[in-house]
Enzyme design. Structure first.
Site, PDB file in Angstrom:
ATOM      1  CD  GLU A 182      -2.365   0.987   2.891  1.00 55.76           C
ATOM      2  OE1 GLU A 182      -1.665   0.626   3.857  1.00 55.76           O
ATOM      3  OE2 GLU A 182      -3.561   1.226   2.986  1.00 55.76           O
ATOM      4  CG  ASP A 238      -7.948 -11.724   8.215  1.00 51.45           C
ATOM      5  OD1 ASP A 238      -7.169 -10.815   7.877  1.00 51.45           O
ATOM      6  OD2 ASP A 238      -8.282 -11.920   9.399  1.00 51.45           O
TER       7      ASP A 238
HETATM    8  N1  ADE Z   1      -5.034  -7.383  10.311  1.00 51.23           N
HETATM    9  C1  ADE Z   1      -5.619  -8.069   9.302  1.00 51.23           C
HETATM   10  N2  ADE Z   1      -6.142  -9.222   9.744  1.00 51.23           N
HETATM   11  C2  ADE Z   1      -5.864  -9.291  11.069  1.00 51.23           C
HETATM   12  C3  ADE Z   1      -6.139 -10.243  12.063  1.00 51.23           C
HETATM   13  N3  ADE Z   1      -6.771 -11.380  11.793  1.00 51.23           N
HETATM   14  N4  ADE Z   1      -5.702  -9.979  13.334  1.00 51.23           N
HETATM   15  C4  ADE Z   1      -5.028  -8.824  13.605  1.00 51.23           C
HETATM   16  N5  ADE Z   1      -4.738  -7.908  12.688  1.00 51.23           N
HETATM   17  C5  ADE Z   1      -5.156  -8.110  11.424  1.00 51.23           C
END
Ligand code: ADE
Length: 249
Positions: free
Chosen positions: A12, A216
């Site tokens: 990014e 996620d």
């Molecule tokens: N950033 C992106 N996904 C994450 C996650 N599962 N836990 C902590 N920070 C994150």
């Protein structure tokens, strides 16, 4: 006006950096701060590195050394709420440190100087970012390929204005995810920098906003979903949302 843009993802940062005109680099505390103009506005761009300490020290330098007037943190987050789907955007209302607990001496989540109720982002700045994000979402097919939109199910992307939980932990198990959601209700997403950046900005009275794309869903699938989404989609989101935001100032 000088805008500090703090990014926690190298991809990014690299994309944003390629758009900066007349870049001047200052090395300080193992970070490279890039001053220049982005779409006609003065900016300082920096890759913070992961985690609360790294992002807090970078924020303090942006404020005290580079004299920024406002700060935007952009990056990705794990979705906590079932309505926060991969590809959705969360613009923080309040940020909480989910890993702070000095009980029985203080209420759980109590942070020195700040209190236990989280840290509110700047409403005007967050509204402006939400408009820029909505504009991006409305035209997403101009930015993300048909193939990637199909693979990541980016057909009904939502811009949320919700609370975010921060801790020095990548959340990759349903048990930990559920524990955070039970203990701290009303959190939409989890990440590793937002509350730390918020705390430093709040202490120095610098307006700030945090924008996160859900990469996620903070469970057993996260180690697979996160890198794929990051490389192919997330950095494109942040480049064009930032462009929309700055061009409308
Ligand atoms: N950033 C992106 N996904 C994450 C996650 N599962 N836990 C902590 N920070 C994150």
């Amino acid at each position: 006006m000088k805008i500090g843009i703090l990014s926690a993802m190298q991809e990014e940062f690299d994309l944003l950096l390629s758009e900066v005109k007349n870049p001047r680099t200052t090395s300080l505390g193992m970070r490279e701060y890039i001053e220049g103009t982005l779409y006609g506005k003065d900016v300082v761009l920096v890759f913070s590195q992961w985690g609360k300490t790294a992002s807090a020290s970078t924020t303090a330098n942006l404020i005290n050394v580079f004299k920024i007037d406002r700060l935007i943190f952009t990056g990705v987050a794990g979705g906590l709420d079932d309505n926060a789907k991969i590809g959705d955007i969360v613009i923080a209302r309040r940020l909480f440190h989910h890993d702070v607990d000095a009980s029985p001496f203080k209420r759980r989540y109590y942070v020195p100087l700040v209190g236990a109720d989280g840290i509110a982002t700047d409403e005007k700045l967050s509204d402006e970012l939400a408009c820029a994000a909505q504009d991006f979402v409305d035209n997403i097919s101009s930015y993300i390929s048909d193939e990637d939109r199909a693979e990541f199910s980016l057909s009904n992307v939502i811009v949320h204005r919700k609370n975010i939980a921060t801790g020095d932990q990548f959340i990759k198990s349903s048990d930990v995810r559920n524990r955070i959601m039970e203990d701290l209700p009303d959190m939409y997403a989890v990440e590793m920098e937002g509350a730390a950046v918020a705390q430093v900005c709040w202490e120095h009275k610098i307006p700030f906003a945090v924008i996160r794309t859900i990469s996620d869903t903070a469970n057993e699938h996260s180690p697979m979903d996160y890198p794929k989404f990051l490389h192919r989609v997330a950095s494109i989101y942040s480049l064009y949302i930032m462009k929309n935001y700055i061009e409308h100032l």
